[in-house]
Design a protein around this motif. Structure first.
Motif, PDB file in Angstrom:
ATOM      1  N   SER A  83       0.926  -1.339   0.035  1.00  0.00           N
ATOM      2  CA  SER A  83       0.017  -0.052   0.211  1.00  0.00           C
ATOM      3  C   SER A  83       0.960   1.356   0.056  1.00  0.00           C
ATOM      4  O   SER A  83       0.493   2.401  -0.770  1.00  0.00           O
ATOM      5  N   ASP A  84       1.923   1.134   0.628  1.00  0.00           N
ATOM      6  CA  ASP A  84       2.784   2.141   0.565  1.00  0.00           C
ATOM      7  C   ASP A  84       3.884   2.327  -0.439  1.00  0.00           C
ATOM      8  O   ASP A  84       4.601   1.391  -0.468  1.00  0.00           O
ATOM      9  N   ASP A  85       4.101   3.566  -0.911  1.00  0.00           N
ATOM     10  CA  ASP A  85       4.964   3.588  -2.091  1.00  0.00           C
ATOM     11  C   ASP A  85       6.569   3.165  -1.584  1.00  0.00           C
ATOM     12  O   ASP A  85       7.326   2.670  -2.341  1.00  0.00           O
ATOM     13  N   GLU A  86       6.852   3.407  -0.162  1.00  0.00           N
ATOM     14  CA  GLU A  86       8.112   3.159   0.325  1.00  0.00           C
ATOM     15  C   GLU A  86       8.214   1.555   0.976  1.00  0.00           C
ATOM     16  O   GLU A  86       9.085   1.332   1.310  1.00  0.00           O
ATOM     17  N   ALA A  87       7.040   0.858   0.726  1.00  0.00           N
ATOM     18  CA  ALA A  87       7.151  -0.555   1.110  1.00  0.00           C
ATOM     19  C   ALA A  87       8.309  -1.346   0.447  1.00  0.00           C
ATOM     20  O   ALA A  87       8.575  -0.925  -0.808  1.00  0.00           O
ATOM     21  N   PHE A  88       8.657  -2.315   1.280  1.00  0.00           N
ATOM     22  CA  PHE A  88       9.937  -2.774   0.687  1.00  0.00           C
ATOM     23  C   PHE A  88       9.973  -3.344  -0.534  1.00  0.00           C
ATOM     24  O   PHE A  88      10.459  -3.344  -1.599  1.00  0.00           O
ATOM     25  N   ALA A  89       8.523  -4.171  -0.977  1.00  0.00           N
ATOM     26  CA  ALA A  89       8.394  -5.029  -2.138  1.00  0.00           C
ATOM     27  C   ALA A  89       8.253  -3.694  -3.390  1.00  0.00           C
ATOM     28  O   ALA A  89       8.827  -4.017  -4.253  1.00  0.00           O
ATOM     29  N   ASN A  90       7.805  -2.718  -3.071  1.00  0.00           N
ATOM     30  CA  ASN A  90       7.778  -1.721  -3.905  1.00  0.00           C
ATOM     31  C   ASN A  90       9.099  -1.039  -4.501  1.00  0.00           C
ATOM     32  O   ASN A  90       8.973   0.033  -5.423  1.00  0.00           O
ATOM     33  N   LYS A  91       9.935  -1.177  -3.701  1.00  0.00           N
ATOM     34  CA  LYS A  91      11.030  -0.645  -3.875  1.00  0.00           C
ATOM     35  C   LYS A  91      12.205  -1.516  -4.543  1.00  0.00           C
ATOM     36  O   LYS A  91      13.299  -1.080  -5.172  1.00  0.00           O
ATOM     37  N   LEU A  92      11.776  -2.722  -4.645  1.00  0.00           N
ATOM     38  CA  LEU A  92      12.362  -3.867  -5.445  1.00  0.00           C
ATOM     39  C   LEU A  92      11.994  -3.719  -6.869  1.00  0.00           C
ATOM     40  O   LEU A  92      10.995  -3.569  -7.348  1.00  0.00           O
ATOM     41  N   THR A  93      13.045  -3.739  -7.657  1.00  0.00           N
ATOM     42  CA  THR A  93      12.885  -3.685  -9.334  1.00  0.00           C
ATOM     43  C   THR A  93      12.017  -4.855  -9.722  1.00  0.00           C
ATOM     44  O   THR A  93      11.204  -4.892 -10.629  1.00  0.00           O
ATOM     45  N   ASP A  94      12.260  -6.095  -9.164  1.00  0.00           N
ATOM     46  CA  ASP A  94      11.623  -7.581  -9.520  1.00  0.00           C
ATOM     47  C   ASP A  94      10.403  -7.219  -9.018  1.00  0.00           C
ATOM     48  O   ASP A  94       9.927  -7.388  -7.632  1.00  0.00           O
ATOM     49  N   THR A  95       9.316  -7.530  -9.909  1.00  0.00           N
ATOM     50  CA  THR A  95       7.931  -7.002  -9.421  1.00  0.00           C
ATOM     51  C   THR A  95       7.215  -8.545  -8.912  1.00  0.00           C
ATOM     52  O   THR A  95       6.077  -8.260  -8.537  1.00  0.00           O
ATOM     53  N   ARG A  96       7.848  -9.563  -8.805  1.00  0.00           N
ATOM     54  CA  ARG A  96       7.366 -10.830  -8.531  1.00  0.00           C
ATOM     55  C   ARG A  96       7.073 -10.477  -6.864  1.00  0.00           C
ATOM     56  O   ARG A  96       6.315 -11.026  -6.367  1.00  0.00           O
ATOM     57  N   TYR A  97       7.774  -9.791  -6.173  1.00  0.00           N
ATOM     58  CA  TYR A  97       7.887  -9.813  -4.774  1.00  0.00           C
ATOM     59  C   TYR A  97       6.499  -8.821  -4.407  1.00  0.00           C
ATOM     60  O   TYR A  97       5.876  -9.238  -3.533  1.00  0.00           O
ATOM     61  N   ALA A  98       6.281  -7.757  -5.134  1.00  0.00           N
ATOM     62  CA  ALA A  98       4.997  -7.227  -5.096  1.00  0.00           C
ATOM     63  C   ALA A  98       3.710  -7.916  -5.308  1.00  0.00           C
ATOM     64  O   ALA A  98       2.737  -7.784  -4.658  1.00  0.00           O
ATOM     65  N   ASP A  99       3.812  -8.744  -6.397  1.00  0.00           N
ATOM     66  CA  ASP A  99       2.789  -9.491  -6.687  1.00  0.00           C
ATOM     67  C   ASP A  99       2.474 -10.626  -5.497  1.00  0.00           C
ATOM     68  O   ASP A  99       1.395 -10.865  -5.315  1.00  0.00           O
ATOM     69  N   LEU A 100       3.677 -11.190  -4.731  1.00  0.00           N
ATOM     70  CA  LEU A 100       3.380 -12.310  -3.643  1.00  0.00           C
ATOM     71  C   LEU A 100       2.669 -11.227  -2.581  1.00  0.00           C
ATOM     72  O   LEU A 100       1.797 -12.002  -2.016  1.00  0.00           O
ATOM     73  N   ALA A 101       3.260 -10.115  -2.414  1.00  0.00           N
ATOM     74  CA  ALA A 101       2.458  -9.252  -1.143  1.00  0.00           C
ATOM     75  C   ALA A 101       0.991  -8.960  -1.587  1.00  0.00           C
ATOM     76  O   ALA A 101       0.189  -8.398  -0.502  1.00  0.00           O
ATOM     77  N   THR A 102       0.818  -8.842  -2.786  1.00  0.00           N
ATOM     78  CA  THR A 102      -0.492  -8.363  -3.262  1.00  0.00           C
ATOM     79  C   THR A 102      -1.527  -9.637  -3.049  1.00  0.00           C
ATOM     80  O   THR A 102      -2.615  -9.480  -2.401  1.00  0.00           O
ATOM     81  N   ALA A 103      -0.985 -10.770  -3.237  1.00  0.00           N
ATOM     82  CA  ALA A 103      -1.791 -12.116  -3.157  1.00  0.00           C
ATOM     83  C   ALA A 103      -2.174 -12.481  -1.809  1.00  0.00           C
ATOM     84  O   ALA A 103      -3.098 -12.787  -1.443  1.00  0.00           O
ATOM     85  N   LEU A 104      -0.926 -12.170  -1.113  1.00  0.00           N
ATOM     86  CA  LEU A 104      -1.041 -12.530   0.526  1.00  0.00           C
ATOM     87  C   LEU A 104      -0.826 -11.113   1.323  1.00  0.00           C
ATOM     88  O   LEU A 104       0.157 -10.925   1.640  1.00  0.00           O
ATOM     89  N   ASN A 105      -2.012 -10.359   1.243  1.00  0.00           N
ATOM     90  CA  ASN A 105      -1.816  -8.879   1.681  1.00  0.00           C
ATOM     91  C   ASN A 105      -2.258  -8.902   3.279  1.00  0.00           C
ATOM     92  O   ASN A 105      -3.225  -8.193   3.611  1.00  0.00           O
ATOM     93  N   PHE A 106      -1.221  -9.513   3.952  1.00  0.00           N
ATOM     94  CA  PHE A 106      -1.556  -9.247   5.297  1.00  0.00           C
ATOM     95  C   PHE A 106      -1.380  -7.861   5.914  1.00  0.00           C
ATOM     96  O   PHE A 106      -2.210  -7.557   6.917  1.00  0.00           O
ATOM     97  N   ALA A 107      -0.686  -7.089   5.145  1.00  0.00           N
ATOM     98  CA  ALA A 107      -0.661  -5.614   5.800  1.00  0.00           C
ATOM     99  C   ALA A 107      -1.615  -4.898   5.632  1.00  0.00           C
ATOM    100  O   ALA A 107      -2.125  -4.099   6.515  1.00  0.00           O
ATOM    101  N   ALA A 108      -2.581  -5.341   4.674  1.00  0.00           N
ATOM    102  CA  ALA A 108      -3.739  -4.355   4.396  1.00  0.00           C
ATOM    103  C   ALA A 108      -4.942  -5.179   4.952  1.00  0.00           C
ATOM    104  O   ALA A 108      -5.699  -4.511   5.613  1.00  0.00           O
ATOM    105  N   TYR A 109      -4.938  -6.426   5.001  1.00  0.00           N
ATOM    106  CA  TYR A 109      -6.284  -7.100   5.379  1.00  0.00           C
ATOM    107  C   TYR A 109      -6.082  -8.025   6.754  1.00  0.00           C
ATOM    108  O   TYR A 109      -6.905  -8.758   7.143  1.00  0.00           O
ATOM    109  N   ASP A 110      -4.851  -8.023   7.167  1.00  0.00           N
ATOM    110  CA  ASP A 110      -4.521  -8.845   8.452  1.00  0.00           C
ATOM    111  C   ASP A 110      -5.278 -10.348   8.525  1.00  0.00           C
ATOM    112  O   ASP A 110      -4.735 -10.871   7.738  1.00  0.00           O
ATOM    113  N   THR A 111      -5.981 -10.509   9.491  1.00  0.00           N
ATOM    114  CA  THR A 111      -6.400 -12.045   9.168  1.00  0.00           C
ATOM    115  C   THR A 111      -7.372 -12.457   8.388  1.00  0.00           C
ATOM    116  O   THR A 111      -7.543 -13.795   8.049  1.00  0.00           O
ATOM    117  N   ALA A 112      -7.776 -11.549   7.541  1.00  0.00           N
ATOM    118  CA  ALA A 112      -8.630 -11.826   6.471  1.00  0.00           C
ATOM    119  C   ALA A 112      -7.826 -12.020   5.144  1.00  0.00           C
ATOM    120  O   ALA A 112      -8.620 -12.457   4.072  1.00  0.00           O
TER     121      ALA A 112
END
Length: 259
Positions: A83-112
């Protein structure tokens, strides 16, 4: 003799059937059933990291199987989310990490986070495609490269995106018969040079993309006799990107070793 192009076409022309064959493999069935049965019970990053089978499945689905050892790195990706532009995944050139964090978005949706389709069937679909490409590469890495390029290239927005991905860059270098010395030149000059050779927007046109991949597979066949190439030369153990020097530095800075 089956050529790289005909092998690629046999898979790509009926992708649903090709994926279904993958889905029916006993090991794939076993791991997929486990993933779908268990992922909904995961309520935190800690839960996810603690289940090796879930962890390995999700990483492989995103082409990150060779990064499974880097648990502190992956934990940081998932903990900070996207969600944050400064989040670790968003600062990596390799977009696979952001894709993983989007699929399993604990930061935004917690237990859901794992209740959404993208965390369940969405990950399964990615796993099937990744497995299909890996299986193709076991016989002919040119077929794997073509399938990977077909999947990824339509989302490319610049030649810099291509240069940031080792597999995409390999396809382009082969298709335009560029010497390896080009890869060692200044990155901005490389990007500018590629812009003169092709328009990345053409990859959004299925017909133009098909013509390009026909050219690539023909030239790959010439440069790589079927019994004289290393299937892992570009992809590493499971990915089209490899592990860059800056990524290794980031991993080491996290003082890995914890789970």
């Amino acid at each position: 003799m089956t050529t790289t192009y005909t092998s690629y076409q046999r898979i790509a022309k009926d992708l649903p059937t090709s994926l279904e064959r993958v889905a029916q493999k006993p090991d794939v069935v076993r791991e997929t059933e486990y993933y779908l049965a268990k992922i909904g019970d995961v309520k935190s990053v800690d839960d996810f990291m603690a289940d090796t089978r879930l962890y390995d499945y999700a990483l492989k689905a995103h082409g990150l199987e060779d990064m499974s050892y880097a648990k502190a790195f992956i934990r940081k990706v998932l903990t900070e989310g996207v969600s944050d532009d400064e989040a670790f995944a968003n600062k990596l050139t390799d977009t696979r990490y952001a894709d993983l964090a989007t699929a399993l978005n604990f930061a935004a949706y917690d237990t859901a986070a794992t209740s959404f389709d993208r965390a369940q069937q969405g990950v399964v679909d990615k796993y099937m495609r990744q497995t299909l490409e890996e299986d193709a590469g076991a016989d002919n890495n040119g077929v794997r490269l073509a399938l990977y390029f077909e999947r990824m290239a339509p989302a490319v927005t610049s030649t810099m995106d291509i240069l940031a991905d080792g597999a995409l860059a390999q396809v382009v270098r082969t298709a335009f018969q560029l010497p390896m010395e080009v890869a060692a030149s200044d990155i901005d000059k490389q990007a500018a040079y590629l812009e003169k050779l092709f328009d990345v927007e053409d990859f959004k046109d299925p017909e133009k993309l098909g013509t390009f991949l026909e050219r690539f597979t023909a030239l790959w066949e010439l440069e790589n006799p079927s019994d004289n190439y290393d299937p892992l030369a570009v992809f590493g153990s499971s990915t089209g990107h490899g592990i860059s020097a800056d990524l290794l530095i980031s991993i080491n800075s996290l003082k890995l070793g914890g789970s």
